[in-house]
Design a protein around this motif. Structure first.
Motif, PDB file in Angstrom:
ATOM      1  N   THR A  56       6.457  -3.752  -2.615  1.00 34.74           N
ATOM      2  CA  THR A  56       5.084  -3.335  -2.350  1.00 34.74           C
ATOM      3  C   THR A  56       5.007  -2.481  -1.093  1.00 34.74           C
ATOM      4  O   THR A  56       5.821  -2.618  -0.174  1.00 34.74           O
ATOM      5  CB  THR A  56       4.158  -4.562  -2.163  1.00 34.74           C
ATOM      6  N   GLU A  81       1.772  -1.342   1.500  1.00 40.32           N
ATOM      7  CA  GLU A  81       0.348  -1.535   1.778  1.00 40.32           C
ATOM      8  C   GLU A  81      -0.055  -0.781   3.037  1.00 40.32           C
ATOM      9  O   GLU A  81       0.614  -0.860   4.063  1.00 40.32           O
ATOM     10  CB  GLU A  81       0.024  -3.019   1.947  1.00 40.32           C
ATOM     11  N   THR A 139      -4.950   0.110   0.723  1.00 43.23           N
ATOM     12  CA  THR A 139      -4.327   0.721  -0.450  1.00 43.23           C
ATOM     13  C   THR A 139      -2.998   0.026  -0.711  1.00 43.23           C
ATOM     14  O   THR A 139      -2.182  -0.124   0.201  1.00 43.23           O
ATOM     15  CB  THR A 139      -4.098   2.226  -0.228  1.00 43.23           C
ATOM     16  N   THR A 174       0.400  -0.208  -3.314  1.00 39.18           N
ATOM     17  CA  THR A 174       1.248   0.273  -4.396  1.00 39.18           C
ATOM     18  C   THR A 174       2.299  -0.787  -4.675  1.00 39.18           C
ATOM     19  O   THR A 174       2.991  -1.241  -3.752  1.00 39.18           O
ATOM     20  CB  THR A 174       1.941   1.600  -4.027  1.00 39.18           C
ATOM     21  N   ASP A 196       1.208  -1.003 -10.257  1.00 45.62           N
ATOM     22  CA  ASP A 196      -0.201  -0.966  -9.862  1.00 45.62           C
ATOM     23  C   ASP A 196      -0.347  -0.089  -8.633  1.00 45.62           C
ATOM     24  O   ASP A 196       0.541  -0.019  -7.791  1.00 45.62           O
ATOM     25  CB  ASP A 196      -0.708  -2.383  -9.557  1.00 45.62           C
ATOM     26  N   ASN A 197      -1.481   0.591  -8.540  1.00 46.44           N
ATOM     27  CA  ASN A 197      -1.810   1.409  -7.375  1.00 46.44           C
ATOM     28  C   ASN A 197      -3.323   1.352  -7.222  1.00 46.44           C
ATOM     29  O   ASN A 197      -4.046   1.888  -8.057  1.00 46.44           O
ATOM     30  CB  ASN A 197      -1.331   2.844  -7.572  1.00 46.44           C
ATOM     31  N   LYS A 198      -3.806   0.702  -6.174  1.00 47.07           N
ATOM     32  CA  LYS A 198      -5.245   0.483  -6.061  1.00 47.07           C
ATOM     33  C   LYS A 198      -5.690   0.525  -4.611  1.00 47.07           C
ATOM     34  O   LYS A 198      -4.911   0.285  -3.685  1.00 47.07           O
ATOM     35  CB  LYS A 198      -5.631  -0.849  -6.692  1.00 47.07           C
ATOM     36  N   THR A 199      -6.963   0.849  -4.451  1.00 46.79           N
ATOM     37  CA  THR A 199      -7.610   0.844  -3.143  1.00 46.79           C
ATOM     38  C   THR A 199      -8.813  -0.076  -3.200  1.00 46.79           C
ATOM     39  O   THR A 199      -9.605  -0.010  -4.144  1.00 46.79           O
ATOM     40  CB  THR A 199      -8.054   2.255  -2.740  1.00 46.79           C
ATOM     41  N   THR A 200      -8.952  -0.941  -2.206  1.00 45.28           N
ATOM     42  CA  THR A 200     -10.052  -1.900  -2.148  1.00 45.28           C
ATOM     43  C   THR A 200     -10.810  -1.745  -0.842  1.00 45.28           C
ATOM     44  O   THR A 200     -10.198  -1.747   0.239  1.00 45.28           O
ATOM     45  CB  THR A 200      -9.524  -3.348  -2.253  1.00 45.28           C
ATOM     46  N   ASP A 259      -2.716  -9.481  -4.251  1.00 44.38           N
ATOM     47  CA  ASP A 259      -4.177  -9.561  -4.311  1.00 44.38           C
ATOM     48  C   ASP A 259      -4.737  -9.183  -2.944  1.00 44.38           C
ATOM     49  O   ASP A 259      -4.571  -9.921  -1.969  1.00 44.38           O
ATOM     50  CB  ASP A 259      -4.614 -10.976  -4.694  1.00 44.38           C
TER      51      ASP A 259
END
Length: 225
Positions: free
Chosen positions: A93, A95, A133, A135, A145-149, A202
């Motif tokens: 990962t 981050e 973010t 990855t 997965d690749n996401k921004t929260t 998460d």
């Protein structure tokens, strides 16, 4: 907070419509204060861009807008984690934990524009938004997965001072120190020790909540038009 963003956008439009006076680019070093400092393990750093114009008869007075982005954590980890479907996988990962600010700016320069040295004071008010973010790769290859929260948004405002030193007709070396008061918001942080990769899967884990008061030291260039 939506109205603060609209207000800053209007000021940026005015910079173009009325006649932009100054465009500034700064390296930004943030020094967290109080609980914000206790919850972070790294001081944030980033970049800041600022528009200023002089629409008044007194050219020592400037108004405008500033936008900045700062990163306070960039970490890689790998290990076996439990996925949402309850299966286990070996993942790597990356981050990034960051925040951006958007503020209206009011500045008063103590000396006229043609001076070599121009000390000033300024106030600013707007908002700050914290986000992460993530990855995640299975092993070192396939991106899973690749996401921004976004974690939270709050108001932010303060004051400070600085000095601009003229290098040539349209270029100034600029440095300032600002203090920003702020409301409380959520933001993400990792444990202070080596943790398993599981918490990174998460982004809702390891949430902190506090006021995000901080000092902001900026060093950069002013381009005068």
């Amino acid at each position: 907070m939506r109205y603060l963003i609209i207000f800053v956008c209007l000021l940026s439009f005015m910079s173009v419509a009325i006649g932009q006076k100054t465009m500034s680019f700064h390296y930004l070093q943030t020094i967290p204060d109080a609980a914000f400092n206790d919850n972070l393990h790294h001081n944030p750093s980033g970049l800041s861009v600022e528009h200023l114009l002089s629409p008044f008869k007194n050219k020592n007075v400037q108004i405008g807008a500033a936008v900045s982005v700062s990163m306070y954590q960039n970490e890689n980890h790998e290990g076996i984690v439990q996925l949402n479907d309850k299966s286990n996988a070996y993942v790597s990962t990356n981050e990034d934990d960051c925040f951006y600010t958007y503020q209206a700016v009011f500045r008063y320069n103590f000396l006229a524009p043609n001076n070599i040295i121009r000390p000033y004071v300024q106030g600013q008010f707007g908002g700050a938004t914290f986000f992460s973010t993530l990855t995640m790769n299975e092993g070192y290859e396939d991106v899973m997965d690749n996401k921004t929260t976004n974690h939270g948004t709050t108001w932010i405002g303060g004051w400070g001072g600085g000095i601009a030193v003229k290098i040539c007709e349209s270029l100034y070396l600029d440095t300032n120190l600002l203090y920003n008061y702020a409301g409380s918001t959520n933001y993400r942080n990792s444990p202070d020790s080596n943790a398993a990769a599981q918490y990174r899967v998460d982004l809702r884990n390891y949430q902190q909540s506090s006021k995000v008061n901080h000092f902001a030291f900026r060093l950069g260039m002013n381009i005068v038009f």
